[in-house]
Design a protein around this motif. Structure first.
Motif, PDB file in Angstrom:
ATOM      1  N   SER A  32     -13.511  76.766  69.697  1.00  0.00           N
ATOM      2  CA  SER A  32     -12.657  77.422  68.709  1.00  0.00           C
ATOM      3  C   SER A  32     -11.351  77.803  69.392  1.00  0.00           C
ATOM      4  O   SER A  32     -11.205  77.663  70.597  1.00  0.00           O
ATOM      5  N   TYR A  34     -10.756  75.226  62.978  1.00  0.00           N
ATOM      6  CA  TYR A  34     -12.089  75.305  62.398  1.00  0.00           C
ATOM      7  C   TYR A  34     -13.094  75.095  63.528  1.00  0.00           C
ATOM      8  O   TYR A  34     -12.997  74.123  64.274  1.00  0.00           O
ATOM      9  N   THR A  39      -8.222  76.270  59.775  1.00  0.00           N
ATOM     10  CA  THR A  39      -8.850  77.200  58.839  1.00  0.00           C
ATOM     11  C   THR A  39      -7.978  78.439  58.669  1.00  0.00           C
ATOM     12  O   THR A  39      -7.227  78.817  59.577  1.00  0.00           O
ATOM     13  N   LYS A  92     -11.187  75.413  55.018  1.00  0.00           N
ATOM     14  CA  LYS A  92     -10.408  74.421  55.759  1.00  0.00           C
ATOM     15  C   LYS A  92      -9.093  74.233  55.015  1.00  0.00           C
ATOM     16  O   LYS A  92      -9.083  74.027  53.804  1.00  0.00           O
TER      17      LYS A  92
END
Length: 183
Positions: free
Chosen positions: A39, A75, A127, A132
């Protein structure tokens, strides 16, 4: 007989201690299978504004047009990561995202450190924290280190994204991968 038994019982812990020194320490071995999660964030600017000189951007800003870069979340990806030796003596790192792509990168090892060689291409999604909102194709590189049974990778993305049909240029990235060694 009693003395032999006592000597044997007393020497057993010493023998076990010596044998334990011969086992392979997985905390320093990077080769293996991991469960990972990736991430982070990327800093983007609309493509039509990227590359404009500071004076032009200042005029646009005076007219009320937002010319500031925007930080957007990636995302999260999660799945299985494998580090295997390649034929040339380096390593291959595979990322098998549970809900997405499978990616392969070449790397090299130095002790408990891993470095990616070259730049490998992958798809990435953006995101707003819930949904998304965009996607793009990026080149990634990076390096990492193993601490106990955890492999921590810092990745750098380069490329472009699209958000609501607006082409965006990637200015910088802050991407991390945390991988837990599978025992």
């Amino acid at each position: 007989m009693k003395i032999k038994f006592i000597l044997l019982a007393a020497s057993l812990p010493l023998f076990m201690f010596l044998l334990s020194g011969c086992t392979k320490d997985s905390s320093t071995e990077i080769i293996g299978s991991y469960t990972y999660k990736t991430s982070g964030t990327v800093t983007l600017m609309p493509a039509q504004l990227a590359g404009l000189d500071a004076a032009t951007l200042a005029r646009y800003k005076e007219m009320g047009i937002n010319v500031d870069p925007v930080v957007v979340g990636l995302y999260p990806e999660q799945g299985q990561l494998h580090v295997v030796k390649s034929d040339d003596g380096n390593v291959l790192v595979t990322f098998n995202d549970l809900l997405g792509n499978a990616d392969i990168a070449e790397g090299s090892l130095s002790g408990t450190a891993l470095s990616f060689q070259g730049k490998t291409t992958k798809a990435a999604q953006l995101t707003d924290g819930v949904d998304k909102i965009g996607a793009g194709i990026v080149k990634y590189s990076g390096n990492g280190r193993k601490y106990d049974d955890m492999l921590l990778l810092d990745l750098e993305y380069q490329g472009a994204f699209t958000i609501d049909d607006v082409p965006m240029v990637l200015l910088s990235s802050d991407v991390h991968c945390v991988a837990q060694f599978n025992k």
